[in-house]
Design an enzyme around this catalytic site. Sequence first.
Site, PDB file in Angstrom:
ATOM      1  N   GLU A  40       0.910  -1.029   0.028  1.00 27.69           N
ATOM      2  CA  GLU A  40      -0.072   0.173   0.085  1.00 27.69           C
ATOM      3  C   GLU A  40       0.552   1.038  -0.026  1.00 27.69           C
ATOM      4  O   GLU A  40       1.729   1.231   1.207  1.00 27.69           O
ATOM      5  CB  GLU A  40      -0.418   0.064   1.320  1.00 27.69           C
ATOM      6  CG  GLU A  40      -1.679   1.596   1.488  1.00 27.69           C
ATOM      7  CD  GLU A  40      -2.205   1.388   3.203  1.00 27.69           C
ATOM      8  OE1 GLU A  40      -3.815   2.187   2.984  1.00 27.69           O
ATOM      9  OE2 GLU A  40      -1.583   0.558   3.487  1.00 27.69           O
ATOM     10  N   LYS A 111      -9.995   2.222  -1.666  1.00 27.06           N
ATOM     11  CA  LYS A 111      -9.964   1.334  -0.430  1.00 27.06           C
ATOM     12  C   LYS A 111     -11.328   2.220   0.414  1.00 27.06           C
ATOM     13  O   LYS A 111     -11.218   3.646   0.448  1.00 27.06           O
ATOM     14  CB  LYS A 111      -8.841   1.810   0.474  1.00 27.06           C
ATOM     15  CG  LYS A 111      -8.900   1.494   2.088  1.00 27.06           C
ATOM     16  CD  LYS A 111      -6.847   2.096   2.241  1.00 27.06           C
ATOM     17  CE  LYS A 111      -7.025   1.528   3.812  1.00 27.06           C
ATOM     18  NZ  LYS A 111      -5.720   1.752   4.537  1.00 27.06           N
ATOM     19  N   CYS A 146      -5.239  -3.183   3.118  1.00 29.99           N
ATOM     20  CA  CYS A 146      -4.156  -2.664   4.719  1.00 29.99           C
ATOM     21  C   CYS A 146      -6.118  -2.760   5.780  1.00 29.99           C
ATOM     22  O   CYS A 146      -6.452  -3.648   6.117  1.00 29.99           O
ATOM     23  CB  CYS A 146      -3.991  -1.274   4.614  1.00 29.99           C
ATOM     24  SG  CYS A 146      -3.324  -1.359   6.522  1.00 29.99           S
TER      25      CYS A 146
END
Length: 265
Positions: A40, A111, A146
């Site tokens: 990421e 995300k 994440c």
Amino acid sequence: MRASVIQIAVDEGESVESRRRRVASLVREQAGADLVVLPELWTTGAFAYEEFGREAEPLEGPTYEAMAKAASDAGVWLHAGSIPERDPEGPLYNTSLVFSPSGDLAAAYRKIHRFGFDKGEAVLMGAGAELVTVRLPGTVLGLSTCYDLRFPELFRALVDAGAETLVVSAGWPERRRSHWTLLAQARAVENQSFVVACGTAGTHAGVPQAGHSIVVDPWGEVLARAGAGEEVLTVEFDPGKVATTREQFPALKDRLLGLEPPRRP
């Protein structure tokens, strides 16, 4: 399937352009792999909040161009980690890019779950709203980033959309490394899927990173695990094990919650 997970450090003394060249070279070295995964926000560092705005780029910006060429040169499917994407008509996004072996963009994932509570990414970036899967020869990838790893409903929805290999691109902190391993294995077991989780090494903006990228099979067995430093983790696995596991132990068929209620005749 052969997967190469590239765990790099984000050195604050290295320019973004230099890092792009270094990462592109590492990707090219993985020629022969089927899938290559990057972490990421490797262009800035996941905790370098002040860099997000300065280094944000359009979707088809310099990182896109460099990674598309690297994927084509190596002939691999490339999950190119994520970038701070600047939408000309909206906020910044933490956006992952996936390229085909021909260098074409196969998918972009913004995300959904932003980390930081009332600061950092949570206030600097917009939230994505769409699940993203990518069909590869032999498996279907489900994309996550994440902090998403803490939300099992996202992964169950990806499985419902056909995902068999769950990819997690991360910049996970060292102080919560035990959660990283635990949650990666949990997502694999509960979804009877492979999990390919790529983190970063080193220290970003004063935050030590967990490293320890990991690949887990549908039974929760760890197939490969990196150490704390920079490393390319390469592992071979049989995507067919997902179907076999789900047939041998059909727990997903016993789901009752989270499904549409049965219609009355």
